[in-house]
Design an enzyme around this catalytic site. Structure first.
Site, PDB file in Angstrom:
ATOM      1  N   ASN B  89       0.802  -1.218   0.000  1.00  0.00           N
ATOM      2  CA  ASN B  89       0.000   0.000   0.000  1.00  0.00           C
ATOM      3  C   ASN B  89       0.839   1.276   0.000  1.00  0.00           C
ATOM      4  O   ASN B  89       0.411   2.298  -0.518  1.00  0.00           O
ATOM      5  CB  ASN B  89      -0.914  -0.046   1.239  1.00  0.00           C
ATOM      6  CG  ASN B  89      -1.534   1.294   1.557  1.00  0.00           C
ATOM      7  OD1 ASN B  89      -2.438   1.731   0.856  1.00  0.00           O
ATOM      8  ND2 ASN B  89      -1.037   1.952   2.597  1.00  0.00           N
ATOM      9  N   TYR B 154       4.799  10.289  -9.906  1.00  0.00           N
ATOM     10  CA  TYR B 154       3.723   9.414  -9.424  1.00  0.00           C
ATOM     11  C   TYR B 154       3.157   8.591 -10.581  1.00  0.00           C
ATOM     12  O   TYR B 154       2.956   7.379 -10.474  1.00  0.00           O
ATOM     13  CB  TYR B 154       2.621  10.267  -8.793  1.00  0.00           C
ATOM     14  CG  TYR B 154       1.499   9.455  -8.196  1.00  0.00           C
ATOM     15  CD1 TYR B 154       1.663   8.823  -6.959  1.00  0.00           C
ATOM     16  CD2 TYR B 154       0.279   9.311  -8.849  1.00  0.00           C
ATOM     17  CE1 TYR B 154       0.637   8.070  -6.402  1.00  0.00           C
ATOM     18  CE2 TYR B 154      -0.754   8.557  -8.306  1.00  0.00           C
ATOM     19  CZ  TYR B 154      -0.572   7.944  -7.077  1.00  0.00           C
ATOM     20  OH  TYR B 154      -1.577   7.189  -6.535  1.00  0.00           O
TER      21      TYR B 154
END
Lengths: 525, 266
Positions: B89, B154
């Site tokens: 995660n 990202y």
């Protein structure tokens, strides 16, 4: 790992498959240091895959334990290139095998009263081999029932009970006058056993070259595996082997041992000898007879689906490789072979696999939609065959020196062989089929193949043993006639193919070779 | 699960906040032993263990550091127990104009978001492989397919995680059917890397728990967007061919949110 390259070992085993694994275990348990040199990479112990990995990339194939390159097979003068049945990695091909561990009969080894032997007889006969077969059944944890037609064998563990439907099929076979017995299998039947036929067993339940050979050898603390190491050539002088030249992590190394055991399998062991040609070894290492690679045999397979009688209970979980029969093992002067459950349900996936195999060797193979369309007949066949059981008869093959394994220095890791199905074998096959048809009268059955099928998982005979150095590569101890420290522990040694699957014979002989070699090495300090 | 020392172990990276924290709270409430790996094991404001009780253990570690992940994996296996589930995660998301952002800051996204998943999987997989079973959920995003200006690092890292999930699934498929890898792209959330009008991470965690606890081999290599499985696109030709071959179209799976209320505090 690097340290393994520089030690002087008592024995280097080339190929960590069924024969190499068991032989190495015997040597390590006898107190000797053993290095397994294995072409394949380390793979997860818990892997469960079969050989149909779906990749053509050599590296990916080896991750599944599949031979990286296609096999070039010239059969009856026609060359085909396709994926073979050979495995790589610890356990070799045996991690995929169906665990059949049947003992051959006396006439497989030697002439008997009413039946001559095609080779005049093996240098080691039935009685001398018998204790090694018993020991082989012991270490392979073989279960099954006695063959009502043959000699009693031991030890045999008790097989798991069959599902009612298979039980009913057995009763029907017996009612038809056949002598079905529970097949001899090297499966320990642990709780939750998934009967890993045709695929890797994730536990030490199926006994193979890994679980019954290499793992127990490693447990002694005296054995190691050098995996991902490609054997390139044996190096030595006229009378003995000094080194094995390997490629490991892109560099070549010379490994050293007092003795070398070749166990790459019948399609590969002779290629290493041919690759080792040197001025003092003209035509290859151990090849003064000129027979290295020659005498290649397979079995011929006849597959047939048999339905349990009408009214038999529906299928339920239970062992699939249920029965063996020796009613057709021989007929008068004819050498036939074992008839046995294949251990695969006649389900959609297995039918499609067989159809794909046939398609890939047919002239239509370039038409990809045709290959995909096989789904439809497979689906129909699965409906029809759904509850049948597939059996296979194997027919003994006899040696012919023209059938052989070849070595091409330009493609050192390509398996190449040239094999012609003898007219005599074709005629015997017809008699086998006729006989089988007669004997199955009254049972619902369907032939699954019409053309003769070579059992490419049963190659043998390419380095046969003989007391006569002109007629065999190896002596009775499976030591090369030409060299004092080179042994063979795979199915190459077999002078004839016998009427049963080669597994138990490979194990029995590997135990025998290991025992002799250990005695010699200990005697010479 | 009455005896907590018998309950399965779940590892969550980036467990100190946001979705990681929400997943930890829900899994603890269901009786799982949860290992939270984060750079701040005690969470922002030292709150991570609040109310999570002794089922939660925090480990300080940077997922970008492969050696640290190996050390933590060895310690978890030895001291706490066999890891049943890994939820990858941890992620970072800093906006920046590529024209005036140092490359190091861009690459940090790849080190944490992509290499972090690789490092954790590589550290926790060997024990799963030895046991023959395990579950890995990689949290990803479709940002890489449609990059927003100012999110280059990202976007690239998340495109990488998508490829990583597929490649890892292919590595294991066939050989180890007991290890199930799935990628999951959750909704945009109201977390410090999400945006204020995003969805409550606790609601998203209900889907994550449902997905992580489902180790059906059919989920191996699957992609989920929120609660919906995304199937590979089939061309018209492919669809016609499948019709001809009597192949039934596969129906996408849908996740049902887990209903056990979370424990601890936010």
């Amino acid at each position: 790992m690097k340290e393994l390259l520089h030690r002087k070992w008592d024995v280097i085993i080339i190929g960590a498959g069924l024969g190499g694994g068991v032989c190495g275990r015997t040597l390590a348990e006898a107190g000797l240091s053993v290095l397994f040199v294995e072409k394949g990479p380390a793979t997860p112990r818990r892997a469960e895959n079969n050989q149909d990995c779906g990749y053509e990339d050599p590296f990916a194939r080896e991750m599944f334990g599949c031979w990286p390159r296609q096999v070039e097979a010239r059969v009856n003068g026609t060359t085909t290139i396709g994926w073979g049945a050979q495995g790589v990695g610890v356990g070799g091909t045996s991690v995929f095998y169906a665990a059949a561990m049947e003992q051959p009969e006396r006439h497989d080894f030697e002439p008997v009263q009413d039946m001559p032997h095609p080779t005049g007889g093996w240098p080691v006969g039935y009685d001398e081999f018998a204790p090694w077969y018993a020991r082989a059944r012991e270490i392979m944890a073989v279960n099954g029932e006695q063959d009502p037609l043959g000699d009693e064998v031991s030890p045999l563990a008790r097989p798991t009970p069959l599902a009612p439907r298979d039980e009913a099929l057995g009763q029907a076979l017996i009612k038809a006058g056949l002598h079905a017995y529970r097949a001899h299998l090297a499966i320990r039947q642990l709780d939750g056993c998934k009967e890993c036929i045709g695929r890797k067993c994730p536990r030490d339940c199926k006994m193979d070259g890994r679980s019954a050979g290499v793992m127990p050898a490693l447990a002694t603390g005296r054995a190691e595996v050098l995996d991902g190491a490609e054997a390139l050539a044996l190096v030595g002088d006229a009378g003995s082997v000094q080194h094995l030249r390997v490629r490991w992590h892109d560099a070549e190394h010379l490994l050293q041992a007092r003795a070398f055991v070749l166990a790459g399998g019948s399609l590969s062991s002779p290629r290493l000898l041919l690759a080792s040609e040197a001025p003092h070894w003209p035509g290859g290492c151990a090849n003064s007879s000129g027979l290295v690679g020659r005498g290649l045999m397979f079995h011929i397979n006849e597959r047939i689906a048999i339905w349990p009688p009408r009214g038999a209970p529906p299928s339920s979980p239970g062992p699939l490789k249920a029965y063996s029969l020796r009613d057709l093992y021989r007929n008068g002067q004819d050498r036939m072979g074992l008839f046995q459950s294949l251990g695969l349900p006649a389900d959609y996936g297995n039918i499609l696999f067989v159809l794909h195999q046939r398609y890939d060797t047919s002239p239509l193979r370039r038409l990809s939609i045709g290959r995909e369309l096989l789904r439809v007949p497979a689906m129909i066949a699965a409906r029809v065959l759904g509850d049948a059981r597939v059996f296979a008869g194997i027919i003994e093959d006899l040696p012919d020196d023209r059938n052989r394994v070849l070595y091409d220095p330009a493609r050192p890791d390509t398996i190449i062989y040239d094999y012609t199905i003898a007219d005599e074998l074709m005629a015997r096959r017809q008699r086998f089929r006729r006989l089988l048809k007669q004997r199955l009268k009254g049972l619902r059955s369907l032939w699954l193949n019409h053309r003769p099928e070579l059992n490419i998982a049963h190659p043998c005979g390419t380095l046969r043993f003989s007391d006569d150095p002109r007629r065999g590569v190896l002596d009775r101890d499976c030591k090369a006639h030409d060299l004092d420290n080179l042994y063979v522990a795979d199915a190459s040694f077999m002078p004839s193919s016998t009427g049963v699957n080669p597994g138990l014979t490979i194990v029995a002989n590997a135990l025998r070779v290991g025992h002799t070699l250990a005695q010699r090495l200990r005697a010479s300090g | 699960m009455s005896d907590p020392s018998d309950s399965p172990v779940v590892v969550i990276t980036g467990a100190s906040s946001g979705l990681g924290r929400a997943l930890a709270r829900r899994l603890v409430a269901k009786g799982f032993r949860v290992i939270g790996i984060s750079r701040q094991p005690d969470g922002r404001d030292n709150q991570i263990t609040d109310g999570l009780g002794n089922l939660f253990t925090g480990f300080a570690g940077d997922v970008a550091d492969a050696a640290q992940m190996r050390r933590i994996a060895a310690e978890v296996e030895a001291r706490i127990g066999p890891v049943a589930i890994l939820i990858n995660n941890a992620a970072t998301y800093e906006r920046g104009d590529f024209l005036c952002t140092p490359a190091e800051e861009i690459c940090r996204h790849i080190e944490v978001n992509l290499c972090g998943q690789i490092n954790a999987a590589s550290a926790f997989l060997p024990a799963m492989v030895d046991r023959g079973h395990g579950r890995i959920v990689n949290i990803t995003s479709f940002a890489g397919g449609d990059p927003l200006p100012g999110s280059l690092g990202y976007s690239v890292s998340k495109a990488g995680t998508r490829s990583f999930s597929k490649a890892l699934a292919v590595e294991l498929a066939g050989r180890l059917p007991g290890i199930v890898v799935t990628e999951w792209a959750p909704d945009m959330m109201a977390t410090h890397i999400g945006r204020p009008d995003g969805v409550d991470p606790d609601r998203v965690a209900q889907l994550g728990v449902a997905l992580a606890l489902n180790a059906d081999p059919a989920l191996h290599g699957a992609t989920f967007l929120q609660d919906q499985q995304i199937l590979p696109r089939r061309s018209l030709r492919r669809r016609l061919k499948d019709l001809l071959l009597l192949k039934r179209p596969v129906r996408p799976l849908r996740l049902i949110p887990d209903q056990t209320p979370p424990g601890g505090t936010r």
